[in-house]
Design a protein around this motif. Structure first.
Motif, PDB file in Angstrom:
ATOM      1  N   UNK A   6       0.771  -1.229   0.000  1.00  0.00           N
ATOM      2  CA  UNK A   6       0.000   0.000   0.000  1.00  0.00           C
ATOM      3  C   UNK A   6       0.804   1.282   0.000  1.00  0.00           C
ATOM      4  N   UNK A   7       2.136   1.187   0.032  1.00  0.00           N
ATOM      5  CA  UNK A   7       2.959   2.394   0.060  1.00  0.00           C
ATOM      6  C   UNK A   7       4.001   2.413  -1.057  1.00  0.00           C
ATOM      7  N   UNK A   8       3.768   1.669  -2.115  1.00  0.00           N
ATOM      8  CA  UNK A   8       4.731   1.600  -3.211  1.00  0.00           C
ATOM      9  C   UNK A   8       4.979   3.003  -3.777  1.00  0.00           C
ATOM     10  N   UNK A   9       6.233   3.448  -3.729  1.00  0.00           N
ATOM     11  CA  UNK A   9       6.627   4.753  -4.229  1.00  0.00           C
ATOM     12  C   UNK A   9       6.402   5.897  -3.274  1.00  0.00           C
ATOM     13  N   UNK A  10       5.758   5.645  -2.128  1.00  0.00           N
ATOM     14  CA  UNK A  10       5.485   6.703  -1.151  1.00  0.00           C
ATOM     15  C   UNK A  10       6.597   6.772  -0.106  1.00  0.00           C
ATOM     16  N   UNK A  11       6.685   7.924   0.564  1.00  0.00           N
ATOM     17  CA  UNK A  11       7.639   8.096   1.659  1.00  0.00           C
ATOM     18  C   UNK A  11       6.932   7.778   2.964  1.00  0.00           C
ATOM     19  N   UNK A  12       7.521   6.877   3.739  1.00  0.00           N
ATOM     20  CA  UNK A  12       6.992   6.502   5.051  1.00  0.00           C
ATOM     21  C   UNK A  12       8.081   6.749   6.087  1.00  0.00           C
ATOM     22  N   UNK A  13       7.715   7.399   7.171  1.00  0.00           N
ATOM     23  CA  UNK A  13       8.668   7.676   8.252  1.00  0.00           C
ATOM     24  C   UNK A  13       8.512   6.634   9.347  1.00  0.00           C
ATOM     25  N   UNK A  14       9.627   6.199   9.905  1.00  0.00           N
ATOM     26  CA  UNK A  14       9.644   5.226  10.999  1.00  0.00           C
ATOM     27  C   UNK A  14      10.321   5.866  12.201  1.00  0.00           C
ATOM     28  N   UNK A  15       9.614   5.891  13.322  1.00  0.00           N
ATOM     29  CA  UNK A  15      10.112   6.492  14.558  1.00  0.00           C
ATOM     30  C   UNK A  15      10.424   5.392  15.562  1.00  0.00           C
ATOM     31  N   UNK A  16      11.670   5.332  16.016  1.00  0.00           N
ATOM     32  CA  UNK A  16      12.095   4.300  16.956  1.00  0.00           C
ATOM     33  C   UNK A  16      12.675   3.123  16.200  1.00  0.00           C
ATOM     34  N   UNK A  17      13.936   2.796  16.466  1.00  0.00           N
ATOM     35  CA  UNK A  17      14.644   1.801  15.662  1.00  0.00           C
ATOM     36  C   UNK A  17      15.097   0.614  16.490  1.00  0.00           C
ATOM     37  N   UNK A  35      11.810   4.859   2.697  1.00  0.00           N
ATOM     38  CA  UNK A  35      11.709   4.926   4.154  1.00  0.00           C
ATOM     39  C   UNK A  35      12.706   5.934   4.710  1.00  0.00           C
ATOM     40  N   UNK A  36      12.201   6.841   5.547  1.00  0.00           N
ATOM     41  CA  UNK A  36      13.066   7.716   6.332  1.00  0.00           C
ATOM     42  C   UNK A  36      12.879   7.337   7.794  1.00  0.00           C
ATOM     43  N   UNK A  37      13.934   7.464   8.599  1.00  0.00           N
ATOM     44  CA  UNK A  37      13.893   6.935   9.959  1.00  0.00           C
ATOM     45  C   UNK A  37      14.424   7.955  10.954  1.00  0.00           C
ATOM     46  N   UNK A  38      14.039   7.752  12.221  1.00  0.00           N
ATOM     47  CA  UNK A  38      14.621   8.552  13.298  1.00  0.00           C
ATOM     48  C   UNK A  38      14.572   7.779  14.612  1.00  0.00           C
ATOM     49  N   UNK A  39      15.641   7.955  15.375  1.00  0.00           N
ATOM     50  CA  UNK A  39      15.727   7.453  16.739  1.00  0.00           C
ATOM     51  C   UNK A  39      16.602   8.435  17.505  1.00  0.00           C
ATOM     52  N   UNK A  40      16.247   8.718  18.746  1.00  0.00           N
ATOM     53  CA  UNK A  40      17.037   9.673  19.528  1.00  0.00           C
ATOM     54  C   UNK A  40      18.427   9.146  19.842  1.00  0.00           C
ATOM     55  N   UNK A  41      18.622   7.837  19.712  1.00  0.00           N
ATOM     56  CA  UNK A  41      19.920   7.225  19.999  1.00  0.00           C
ATOM     57  C   UNK A  41      20.796   7.221  18.751  1.00  0.00           C
ATOM     58  N   UNK A  56      16.123  11.213   9.303  1.00  0.00           N
ATOM     59  CA  UNK A  56      15.507  12.534   9.203  1.00  0.00           C
ATOM     60  C   UNK A  56      14.890  12.897  10.558  1.00  0.00           C
ATOM     61  N   UNK A  57      15.230  14.058  11.063  1.00  0.00           N
ATOM     62  CA  UNK A  57      14.582  14.528  12.296  1.00  0.00           C
ATOM     63  C   UNK A  57      13.075  14.685  12.044  1.00  0.00           C
ATOM     64  N   UNK A  58      12.283  14.253  13.021  1.00  0.00           N
ATOM     65  CA  UNK A  58      10.836  14.225  12.820  1.00  0.00           C
ATOM     66  C   UNK A  58      10.080  15.041  13.863  1.00  0.00           C
ATOM     67  N   UNK A  59      10.773  15.944  14.548  1.00  0.00           N
ATOM     68  CA  UNK A  59      10.126  16.679  15.634  1.00  0.00           C
ATOM     69  C   UNK A  59       9.525  18.007  15.190  1.00  0.00           C
ATOM     70  N   UNK A  60       9.477  18.250  13.867  1.00  0.00           N
ATOM     71  CA  UNK A  60       8.880  19.477  13.347  1.00  0.00           C
ATOM     72  C   UNK A  60       7.831  19.132  12.299  1.00  0.00           C
TER      73      UNK A  60
END
Length: 467
Positions: A6-17, A35-41, A56-60
């Motif tokens: 369901x996300x072919x070609x779309x950008x999906x963000x993942x928080x917590x790795x 896929x773009x990702x972020x974890x505070x660690x 990618x930072x995701x807090x904004x």
């Protein structure tokens, strides 16, 4: 791996790795998402970047301008006590938020058109006994020759499993953190073990906690629901799902009480499991000599697993044979040693009062190792089990405050595990059980309940080596 659809070609963000987050990122990429990702660690981000993922930072809010969905790990708060800043930013931007459980259910059925028997999903939730019940269902299915995989909050991440084959079964343990957020929940069989207060801060109280559990049954409408009705919440849920007394789509389960009526019931009393349908008994199993399922709480787990497996078409005798070969799970009523008539049991998973009470009631005479980071509500509900306690050996950073709540109980302040086990072993008499059932979280002294249980085992082995 289950590729996410369901996300072919779309950008999906993942928080917590952690385990589920990185697994979700891989499955999304396998399904064609960017896929773009972020974890505070930093170390977690570097591991993901080494696999080719963009951090990618995701807090904004503007970070989500091109994002189709945010996938978050279960341990990250999305609503109470307050949402994580990245989740709050996604919500302000109007971006849907999901987790790996939701992705799993939306993606699992791809390619099943060619199967003679579509695979089934059994999902297990509840306050206590989820892991044992899930593992027991998986064990029974495997012992009976059924293709079965165990995943979710136990075993592998849900998106890490192999696509199930023709007639295969996926058994999932699901916590309230997972059911609360998943946008898709469509199990074939859903199991509700029991209900007691836990995680109240995360769900803003008991009602929110129950609502998170209830979603597994209300959102997807399972073909069969196995409901523990020993508490009012379970009885209420069974009533909501049932169309009438004879509706056998709901299997009511209990421990310590007989259930009767024209419906489908599985209950345990005085160590015997009984199955009743349409007003008559159709099966019975003597659970008393099954070493891997000691105590009334494990008999409740056995009833739930029995009911789930019966709903999948297994016979009572093959289920009974499998129950007798079940050895239990680490840190859950785990027998770890015996010497001079004294048995040592590790129930480090008893992190709340209700589960600790059930552990105490499973044994007549207990040298009780307890304590840690107390949860809301105090220890008053333990009172029925304290009559079984010869002495309590309290660990934790603040053992005195824990001990003060154990009214009319012989208590020894120990502080650390080694001291508690040594004192309990020295005091224990033949026929007694040295039991770790903390009735508290582990985080004041350990990373998790597994580490606490491993420490208990090491201390027991050190004591036994002195014999």
């Amino acid at each position: 791996m289950i590729p996410v659809r369901g996300f072919d070609g779309a950008i999906v963000a993942v928080l917590g790795l952690g385990r589920s987050g990185l697994s979700a990122a891989r499955a999304l990429r396998e399904g064609g998402a960017r896929v773009v990702v972020w974890d505070d660690t930093t170390a977690a981000r570097e591991r993901a970047e080494a696999e080719g993922f963009e951090a990618r930072r995701l807090d904004r809010e503007e970070a989500f301008d091109d994002v189709a969905c945010l996938v978050t790990s279960p341990g990250i708060p999305h609503l109470y006590p307050q949402p994580n800043t990245a989740i709050a930013a996604a919500l302000r931007a109007g971006v849907p938020v999901d987790n790996d459980i939701g992705l799993f259910f939306r993606s699992l059925g791809h390619g099943w058109d060619s199967y003679d028997q579509p695979p089934k999903v059994v999902a297990v939730t509840g306050s206590n006994g989820k892991s044992t019940t899930s593992a027991l269902i998986h064990h029974i299915l495997s012992a009976s020759g059924r293709d079965s995989q165990l995943a979710g909050n136990i075993g592998r991440g849900v998106l890490d499993i192999d696509p199930p084959g023709d007639g295969g079964v996926v058994v999932l343990e699901l916590s309230s953190y997972q059911t609360d957020l998943a946008r898709s929940l469509t199990p074939d069989v859903a199991v509700f073990t029991n209900f007691s207060a836990d995680h109240l801060d995360r769900h803003a109280g008991l009602g929110g906690y129950f609502a998170a559990k209830r979603r597994l049954f209300a959102e997807g409408g399972p073909d069969r629901a196995v409901i523990g009705v020993d508490e009012i919440e379970g009885a209420y849920l069974a009533g909501q799902l049932s169309e009438g007394r004879a509706d056998d789509r709901v299997i009511r389960v209990a421990s310590g009480q007989k259930l009767s009526g024209p419906g489908w019931y599985v209950f345990a009393r005085k160590g015997f499991l009984s199955e009743w349908r349409k007003g008559r008994q159709v099966a019975s199993i003597d659970l008393r000599d099954i070493a891997g399922l000691p105590g009334a709480h494990n008999h409740q787990n056995a009833c739930a697993a029995f009911a789930a497996c019966r709903s999948l078409g297994l016979g009572p005798r093959e289920i009974e044979a499998a129950l007798r070969t079940f050895t239990g799970l680490p840190h859950r009523s785990q027998r770890v040693g015996e010497a001079k008539g004294v048995t040592y049991v590790n129930d480090s998973k008893a992190t709340n009062v209700d589960s600790a009470l059930k552990a105490l009631l499973a044994f007549p005479k207990v040298r009780w190792v307890c304590g840690g980071l107390m949860k809301e509500g105090g220890l008053e509900a333990l009172q029925p089990g304290l009559a079984h306690v010869s002495r309590a050996y309290v660990i934790g950073r603040e053992p005195e405050s824990f001990a003060l709540q154990l009214v009319d109980t012989d208590v020894e302040i120990c502080g650390d595990m080694a001291t508690a086990v040594a004192r309990a072993a020295a005091d224990a008499e033949p026929g007694e059980v040295v039991l770790l059932a903390p009735a508290a979280a582990s985080f004041d002294q350990y990373d998790n309940f597994e580490k606490r249980g491993e420490d208990f085992i090491a201390c027991v082995e050190a004591e036994l080596a002195k014999e």
